[in-house]
Write a protein that holds these residues in place. Sequence first.
Motif, PDB file in Angstrom:
ATOM      1  N   ARG A  95       0.811  -1.233   0.000  1.00  0.00           N
ATOM      2  CA  ARG A  95       0.000   0.000   0.000  1.00  0.00           C
ATOM      3  C   ARG A  95       0.838   1.273   0.000  1.00  0.00           C
ATOM      4  O   ARG A  95       0.568   2.228   0.728  1.00  0.00           O
ATOM      5  N   THR A  96       1.892   1.302  -0.798  1.00  0.00           N
ATOM      6  CA  THR A  96       2.726   2.495  -0.898  1.00  0.00           C
ATOM      7  C   THR A  96       1.912   3.657  -1.450  1.00  0.00           C
ATOM      8  O   THR A  96       1.148   3.507  -2.396  1.00  0.00           O
ATOM      9  N   THR A  97       2.110   4.836  -0.865  1.00  0.00           N
ATOM     10  CA  THR A  97       1.485   6.056  -1.388  1.00  0.00           C
ATOM     11  C   THR A  97       2.511   7.007  -1.988  1.00  0.00           C
ATOM     12  O   THR A  97       2.212   7.734  -2.939  1.00  0.00           O
ATOM     13  N   GLY A  98       3.728   7.035  -1.434  1.00  0.00           N
ATOM     14  CA  GLY A  98       4.811   7.853  -1.973  1.00  0.00           C
ATOM     15  C   GLY A  98       6.129   7.129  -1.800  1.00  0.00           C
ATOM     16  O   GLY A  98       6.318   6.403  -0.816  1.00  0.00           O
ATOM     17  N   PHE A  99       7.053   7.325  -2.768  1.00  0.00           N
ATOM     18  CA  PHE A  99       8.296   6.555  -2.729  1.00  0.00           C
ATOM     19  C   PHE A  99       9.387   7.350  -3.427  1.00  0.00           C
ATOM     20  O   PHE A  99       9.172   7.891  -4.519  1.00  0.00           O
ATOM     21  N   ALA A 100      10.551   7.433  -2.798  1.00  0.00           N
ATOM     22  CA  ALA A 100      11.694   8.109  -3.410  1.00  0.00           C
ATOM     23  C   ALA A 100      12.972   7.432  -2.967  1.00  0.00           C
ATOM     24  O   ALA A 100      13.092   6.980  -1.818  1.00  0.00           O
ATOM     25  N   VAL A 101      13.928   7.370  -3.889  1.00  0.00           N
ATOM     26  CA  VAL A 101      15.232   6.769  -3.611  1.00  0.00           C
ATOM     27  C   VAL A 101      16.318   7.755  -4.008  1.00  0.00           C
ATOM     28  O   VAL A 101      16.343   8.250  -5.146  1.00  0.00           O
ATOM     29  N   LEU A 102      17.209   8.051  -3.062  1.00  0.00           N
ATOM     30  CA  LEU A 102      18.396   8.856  -3.348  1.00  0.00           C
ATOM     31  C   LEU A 102      19.617   7.947  -3.309  1.00  0.00           C
ATOM     32  O   LEU A 102      19.774   7.137  -2.384  1.00  0.00           O
ATOM     33  N   HIS A 103      20.491   8.086  -4.308  1.00  0.00           N
ATOM     34  CA  HIS A 103      21.769   7.388  -4.298  1.00  0.00           C
ATOM     35  C   HIS A 103      22.856   8.403  -4.612  1.00  0.00           C
ATOM     36  O   HIS A 103      22.816   9.070  -5.649  1.00  0.00           O
ATOM     37  N   GLU A 111       8.009   7.991  -7.182  1.00  0.00           N
ATOM     38  CA  GLU A 111       6.678   7.667  -7.691  1.00  0.00           C
ATOM     39  C   GLU A 111       5.653   7.847  -6.576  1.00  0.00           C
ATOM     40  O   GLU A 111       5.990   7.794  -5.385  1.00  0.00           O
ATOM     41  N   TYR A 112       4.412   8.046  -6.993  1.00  0.00           N
ATOM     42  CA  TYR A 112       3.347   8.342  -6.046  1.00  0.00           C
ATOM     43  C   TYR A 112       2.115   7.508  -6.385  1.00  0.00           C
ATOM     44  O   TYR A 112       1.182   7.979  -7.034  1.00  0.00           O
ATOM     45  N   PRO A 113       2.098   6.256  -5.932  1.00  0.00           N
ATOM     46  CA  PRO A 113       0.959   5.394  -6.241  1.00  0.00           C
ATOM     47  C   PRO A 113      -0.329   5.762  -5.505  1.00  0.00           C
ATOM     48  O   PRO A 113      -1.409   5.297  -5.878  1.00  0.00           O
TER      49      PRO A 113
END
Length: 405
Positions: A95-103, A111-113
Amino acid sequence: MGTGGIRAGSALAVGAAVVGVGAGASWLWRHQAGIAFSRPVNEWTFTHMSTVMPTETVSRAPESRPLPSGPRLRGFAYEYQGERRTLTELHARTRTTGFAVLHRGMLVREEYPGRFASPETRFQLFSLTKSVTSILVGIALEEGALGSTADKVVSYVPELAGSAYDGPTVEDLLHMSSGVEFVEDYTDPASSFARFERAVSGGGSLLDVVRSLPRAAEPGGTFSYSTVDSQVLGWVLESATGLTLSRYAHSRLWSRIGTERDAYYFLTRGRPRTALGGGSLNATVRDLARVGLLMACGGELDGQQVVPASWVERSRGVSMPHLAVGALGTDIAPHYGYANQWWTLDGERRSFTGIGIHGQYLWVDPDADVVVVKTSAWNTAEDEARDAETVSALSALVAHLEAHG
């Protein structure tokens, strides 16, 4: 019938309806949290807390710090329970609503499901707030507003003299080791957490709830997860600095890391209104990623030491047996330890994460220079299966980025 008659008729109808549903309205008031925090309503609630509760703004930075885009994360999959799964599947399953990855400071995935989610959306972070409170405490200690982690709680909050918090130190609060009994049970309406929640949303006195809690153990030696420990820590910070959590967070953190949007704390309905140092911060995914980046970089950003490096280091784990990974008790997942209001993780990497109920994560791996933000809308406050899969996926993601970056 003229417009006046229509209005009068409407008013009578509304009045009759109110009388007719009085019992229902009372039930709704008593069960408001359960309704608001369950699917599908919770996706709206977790992105609109400012319409539900009083708030205080944490103003954005005068100038936003860019998050440059890096090579897009591709070809990643993780193994879980004998199956190979993608991030898209993780989002659907957890149930992800917002997701971000920094490298290495670059945004490699975002992304914002969620139905109401976007880069501009402020998400309710629940207990992930605790980790931000810890950062603020570290800053206050460095600048001398707070004297020492060995200071007694009541030296800053004298209203707690004579209570079970008369004895524990700031250090005890940071490690959830106050010895004060607080039953963090989200399902039992008779638990002390339920009394705390009713005081927050129903206009009661948080201070009265805190003062009523009994002593369960001597301070310093027993871990017991407690939002009240973090609440008291927030009061200590406000007393020491002379500023509300919101104002101190803006002055010492939000304004220094180039945030692009105002954040806010929701406040208790009862007066004096107070922010929850253990659970009421709302912020965007990108700005939370900036907080994670600060911690991944040892507290330094763009040549400015915002948080003491030693404070970041202790947030990755401390040498206390009762806080070690797997030692927190049978009701805590064995892949977690605890330190400094952060959850620590097993292995030599010493990754650490802020966590909020319903699936909020700020995952920091300084060695790999990776930060992951995940907001979610789980149907229940805790979900062992979704947490285990998330931990497995994010651990694999860090390893993938380190191997292919």
